[in-house]
Design a protein around this motif. Structure first.
Motif, PDB file in Angstrom:
ATOM      1  N   UNK A  94      49.336  -6.349  58.232  1.00 33.11           N
ATOM      2  CA  UNK A  94      49.624  -6.381  56.796  1.00 33.11           C
ATOM      3  C   UNK A  94      48.389  -6.694  55.973  1.00 33.11           C
ATOM      4  N   UNK A  95      47.233  -6.415  56.523  1.00 30.34           N
ATOM      5  CA  UNK A  95      45.961  -6.625  55.833  1.00 30.34           C
ATOM      6  C   UNK A  95      44.828  -6.144  56.714  1.00 30.34           C
ATOM      7  N   UNK A  96      43.584  -6.375  56.307  1.00 29.87           N
ATOM      8  CA  UNK A  96      42.449  -5.951  57.131  1.00 29.87           C
ATOM      9  C   UNK A  96      42.506  -6.548  58.531  1.00 29.87           C
ATOM     10  N   UNK A  97      42.036  -5.758  59.500  1.00 30.24           N
ATOM     11  CA  UNK A  97      42.101  -6.173  60.903  1.00 30.24           C
ATOM     12  C   UNK A  97      40.827  -5.774  61.624  1.00 30.24           C
ATOM     13  N   UNK A  98      40.412  -6.602  62.558  1.00 33.73           N
ATOM     14  CA  UNK A  98      39.285  -6.300  63.443  1.00 33.73           C
ATOM     15  C   UNK A  98      39.828  -6.209  64.863  1.00 33.73           C
ATOM     16  N   UNK A  99      39.647  -5.042  65.486  1.00 29.25           N
ATOM     17  CA  UNK A  99      40.051  -4.831  66.868  1.00 29.25           C
ATOM     18  C   UNK A  99      38.779  -4.650  67.678  1.00 29.25           C
ATOM     19  N   UNK A 100      38.513  -5.602  68.540  1.00 28.95           N
ATOM     20  CA  UNK A 100      37.258  -5.665  69.297  1.00 28.95           C
ATOM     21  C   UNK A 100      37.503  -5.203  70.727  1.00 28.95           C
ATOM     22  N   UNK A 101      36.752  -4.188  71.160  1.00 32.61           N
ATOM     23  CA  UNK A 101      36.908  -3.639  72.510  1.00 32.61           C
ATOM     24  C   UNK A 101      35.661  -3.945  73.329  1.00 32.61           C
ATOM     25  N   UNK A 102      35.837  -4.542  74.487  1.00 34.83           N
ATOM     26  CA  UNK A 102      34.707  -4.799  75.382  1.00 34.83           C
ATOM     27  C   UNK A 102      34.441  -3.531  76.187  1.00 34.83           C
ATOM     28  N   UNK A 103      33.370  -2.836  75.869  1.00 40.03           N
ATOM     29  CA  UNK A 103      33.117  -1.527  76.464  1.00 40.03           C
ATOM     30  C   UNK A 103      31.899  -1.552  77.379  1.00 40.03           C
ATOM     31  N   UNK A 104      31.841  -0.552  78.234  1.00 40.33           N
ATOM     32  CA  UNK A 104      30.801  -0.432  79.254  1.00 40.33           C
ATOM     33  C   UNK A 104      29.570   0.253  78.654  1.00 40.33           C
ATOM     34  N   UNK A 105      28.412  -0.416  78.648  1.00 36.85           N
ATOM     35  CA  UNK A 105      27.197   0.210  78.118  1.00 36.85           C
ATOM     36  C   UNK A 105      26.613   1.277  79.035  1.00 36.85           C
ATOM     37  N   UNK A 106      27.156   1.395  80.258  1.00 34.69           N
ATOM     38  CA  UNK A 106      26.612   2.342  81.226  1.00 34.69           C
ATOM     39  C   UNK A 106      27.199   3.732  81.103  1.00 34.69           C
ATOM     40  N   UNK A 107      28.110   3.947  80.154  1.00 31.75           N
ATOM     41  CA  UNK A 107      28.675   5.285  79.950  1.00 31.75           C
ATOM     42  C   UNK A 107      27.712   6.083  79.076  1.00 31.75           C
ATOM     43  N   UNK A 108      27.193   7.197  79.559  1.00 33.91           N
ATOM     44  CA  UNK A 108      26.146   7.914  78.826  1.00 33.91           C
ATOM     45  C   UNK A 108      26.705   8.851  77.759  1.00 33.91           C
ATOM     46  N   UNK A 109      26.118   8.861  76.560  1.00 36.89           N
ATOM     47  CA  UNK A 109      26.458   9.879  75.554  1.00 36.89           C
ATOM     48  C   UNK A 109      25.729  11.180  75.889  1.00 36.89           C
ATOM     49  N   UNK A 110      26.288  11.967  76.793  1.00 41.49           N
ATOM     50  CA  UNK A 110      25.602  13.136  77.342  1.00 41.49           C
ATOM     51  C   UNK A 110      25.411  14.211  76.269  1.00 41.49           C
TER      52      UNK A 110
END
Length: 597
Positions: free
Chosen positions: A536-552
Motif C-alpha cells: 500500500x505504498x513504496x516498497x523495496x524488494x531486495x534479491x541476493x543474486x549471483x555475480x557469476x552469471x555473465x551478461x553474454x
C-alpha cells in the motif's frame, strides 16, 4: 505588496502549465522560496535529497509525462550538482528547464562565497539556451524562450537569476527601444519531407527482399504506422533501448533490443538484411548495424542535426515519424515473399525459449536473469518501468516484455548510474495514478538510490496509486564493469574497485515505514515481487543474486566465451565465493549452444 521578480517567475511557470518543480533549497534561491510560500506551493516544490536527483526527477517526469521537466537549485554547489542530470536530458533529447540562483550582482567578480561562472558552467549542457536575468524587464522573454527552446530542441535550458534580482519589484518590458516583449503561446507543428524524397525512400525500401526496421524513442508516437510498414514490407523490427516501449514486444516480428545489451534476433536481423529503415533513433554503435554496402538504407528523424548519422543511408527524411510514415505507406509495395518474415519470427520464438532456459539455470544464490523473468508476467498493463545502468540493464533489455500501455526507459546515451529511483519518482509525479517499477543494481542504490527512498516516503501520500516498487539486484559487485574488464580487457576482477559491501536495502526501507522484503532463495522470488506490487505504498524488494552469471553479448561465439571463461578462471582463482561453481562452467552453462545464440 508589489509582486517581486520571484513571484512573476512562478506565475509564468503556472501559465506554461508547470505543475511541479524538483529542487533543493539554498540561500541563492531564497527569494524564490519566499515566493513559493506566498504562492501556497503552486507549482508544487518537490524536495529531492540532492540537486542531481532533482534533475533526474525532472528528466523522468519529462520522459514519461511528455511535457517540460523543471528543476531548481541554488548558486555554486547546487548549480554544479545539477549537471549530470541535465547532461542526461541533453543526450536523451528531453525538454528540461533549470532555474538556478546566483550571487547578488553587487558581489559578482569579487570571489564571493559560492560565486561560480554559471554561464561557463552551463554553456555546454544548456548550449541551446542559457541566460542570466539582470533586470526585471528581461524576465518574460528569457523564461519564455528557455521553455520554448527546451520543447523545440528537446533539450535542457537554463535561466540564472541573481539573488538580489529575485527580490526586486517586477516590472514588465515596455513599448520602448531595446525592450524585448514576449508571449506565451506555443502552437503545435509538424515537419514533413518533400514528395520527391518520399518517392526515393520508397524505391529503396521496395528494392529489398530482406527488410529490417530499427526504431528509437522518436517512433513512440507512430506505433500504428510502424506496425503497418513492418507488415507491408514483411520486416523485422529491432529497438534501440530508448525505443523499447515504442512498439509491443508481443508482435511476432519484433526482435527486441539491439546492441551489446540486445538480443540475438536483432543481431541476426541486422547481419542478414538487405534494406534498413531507421525511425527516430540515433543508436550509436555502427558495429551492430548492417555491414557497409550490404544494405540500402533510409532514415527518418525530426531533427536535421541528427540525421544521416551512424550508417551511409541513401535517403534521409527530415520529418515527424507519424506524418512521414503516413505519406510513405501508400508508396510501399506489399507483394513480396514470406520466407524472410518467417525466418525473423522463428528467430524471435527461439530467442524467447533461450531466455526462459537461461532464467531457469541454477545460480548461487539466485540467478539474476530469473529475477527479471519472474517479474515479466506480473507487470501491470499500465506500469511504468525504469532501469538503472549496469548489469541490470541487460535483464531489463532482454527479459521485460513491453506490452501496449506500458512505458519504460533508462539513461540511454549518457548511461549514467543512479537514475533508476529518481526517474521512478519523476514518473510518479507525472502519472500518480499508475504503478511504477524501478530495476536497480546495488551499486546504484548505494550511490544515491537509498537517499531517494526518503523522497518516495515523503511524497507517497500525493500519489493516488501508491505502488512504487524498487527491485534491487544485490550481488556485492559492480557487475557490469567487472564483466567488461574480463571480457574486453582479459583482466580478473580488481576487488578494491569492484567489491561492494552488503547493505540491508530492505531493512533500510522498513526503517522509513516502507515495505521491505529481502529474498535469499529462488523459490521466493515471485512472492517477493508480488509483495511489492500488492503493497500500500513504496516498497523495496531486495534479491541476493549471483555475480557469476555473465551478461553474454548477442554476437558472442562459443569460442570467444570459452576463451573468456578460461581467462576468468585463471585470473579470479583466488576470488573465494565468487568462483564457487567455477566461472568457466558458469559461462558454458549460460551460453545456449555451440553454433547458435
Amino acid at each position: 505588496m508589489s509582486p517581486k521578480v520571484a513571484d512573476h517567475i512562478l506565475q509564468r511557470l503556472r501559465e506554461w502549465g508547470v505543475e511541479q518543480v524538483f529542487g533543493y533549497p539554498g540561500d541563492g534561491i531564497n527569494g524564490l522560496l519566499a515566493a513559493w510560500g506566498r504562492a501556497e506551493d503552486h507549482p508544487r516544490f518537490v524536495q529531492a535529497r540532492h540537486e542531481e536527483m532533482a534533475a533526474f526527477q525532472a528528466v523522468g517526469y519529462a520522459k514519461f509525462g511528455g511535457r517540460l521537466g523543471v528543476c531548481a537549485a541554488t548558486s555554486g554547489p547546487g548549480a554544479i550538482h545539477l549537471l549530470n542530470g541535465l547532461y542526461d536530458a541533453k543526450l536523451d533529447h528531453v525538454p528540461v528547464l533549470a532555474i538556478v540562483g546566483q550571487t547578488h550582482r553587487t558581489a559578482m567578480g569579487g570571489s564571493y562565497q559560492q560565486e561560480v561562472d554559471l554561464h561557463t558552467l552551463f554553456k555546454d549542457v544548456a548550449s541551446d539556451f542559457v541566460e542570466t536575468v539582470n533586470v526585471p524587464e528581461q524576465l518574460p522573454n528569457v523564461l519564455d524562450r528557455a521553455i520554448r527552446t527546451a520543447y523545440a530542441r528537446r533539450a535542457p535550458t537554463a535561466v540564472i537569476i541573481p539573488g538580489d534580482v529575485q527580490e526586486l519589484d517586477y516590472s514588465p518590458p515596455t513599448h520602448e527601444f531595446k525592450m524585448v516583449p514576449s508571449s506565451l503561446d506555443r502552437s503545435g507543428w509538424t515537419a514533413m519531407p518533400t514528395q520527391d524524397s518520399l518517392e526515393r525512400a520508397a524505391e529503396v525500401l521496395n528494392s529489398g527482399d530482406k527488410p529490417a526496421i530499427l526504431i528509437g524513442q522518436g517512433a513512440a508516437g507512430a506505433r500504428t504506422q510502424v506496425q503497418r510498414v513492418a507488415e507491408l514490407l514483411g520486416a523485422g523490427v529491432a529497438k534501440a533501448l530508448l525505443g523499447k516501449d515504442a512498439l509491443s514486444d508481443e508482435l511476432p516480428y519484433v526482435t527486441g533490443s539491439i546492441g551489446l545489451l540486445g538480443t540475438r534476433p536483432s543481431y541476426e536481423l541486422m547481419r542478414d538484411c538487405d534494406t534498413l529503415l531507421t525511425i527516430g533513433s540515433s543508436f550509436p554503435y555502427a558495429q551492430f548495424l548492417p555491414e557497409f554496402g550490404k544494405a540500402r538504407g533510409v532514415q527518418i528523424d525530426i531533427d536535421p542535426h541528427m540525421i544521416g548519422m551512424r550508417y551511409p543511408y541513401e535517403v534521409n527524411l527530415v520529418g515527424d515519424a507519424k506524418a512521414t510514415l503516413e505519406q510513405l505507406i501508400p508508396l510501399l509495395d506489399a507483394h513480396r515473399g514470406r520466407e524472410w518474415y518467417d525466418t525473423v519470427c522463428a528467430n524471435v520464438r527461439r530467442w524467447h525459449e533461450v531466455m526462459e532456459r537461461r532464467s531457469q539455470l541454477s545460480a548461487d544464490p539466485i540467478n539474476p536473469e530469473y529475477v527479471a523473468w519472474a517479474l515479466d508476467p506480473l507487470v501491470p498493463g499500465d506500469a511504468i518501468v525504469t532501469s538503472d545502468s549496469g548489469s541490470v540493464a541487460n535483464w531489463y533489455a532482454r527479459h521485460l516484455t513491453m506490452r501496449p500501455g506500458m512505458r519504460g526507459s533508462l539513461s540511454g546515451t549518457l548511461a549514467t548510474m543512479g537514475c533508476g529511483v529518481p526517474y521512478a519518482i519523476g514518473a510518479k509525479f507525472a502519472h500518480p495514478d499508475r504503478p511504477v517499477i524501478a530495476l536497480v543494481g546495488d551499486g546504484a542504490m548505494q550511490m544515491n538510490g537509498l537517499a531517494e527512498l526518503i523522497t518516495a516516503a515523503k511524497y507517497q501520500d500525493r500519489w493516488s496509486d501508491p505502488r512504487l516498487v524498487v527491485g534491487v539486484w544485490n550481488n556485492h559487485d559492480l557487475n557490469q564493469v567487472t564483466w567488461e574488464m574480463r571480457a574486453m580487457e582479459g583482466s580478473p576482477s580488481f576487488l578494491p574497485s569492484q567489491e561492494l559491501p552488503d547493505v540491508q536495502y530492505a531493512a533500510f526501507a522498513r526503517s522509513l515505514g516502507l515495505t521491505g522484503v529481502r529474498v535469499e532463495k529462488p523459490e521466493d522470488v515471485e512472492a517477493g515481487w508480488r509483495a511489492g506490487l500488492e503493497a500500500d505504498g513504496p516498497a523495496v524488494i531486495e534479491f541476493l543474486t549471483d555475480p557469476a552469471v555473465p551478461p553474454i553479448p548477442p554476437h558472442a561465439t562459443w569460442e570467444q566465451m570459452e576463451a573468456t571463461a578460461a581467462s576468468i578462471l585463471k585470473g579470479d582463482a583466488d576470488r573465494g565465493p565468487m568462483v564457487r561453481q567455477g566461472f568457466k562452467a558458469k559461462v558454458q552453462e549460460f551460453l545456449p549452444g555451440r553454433g547458435h545464440q
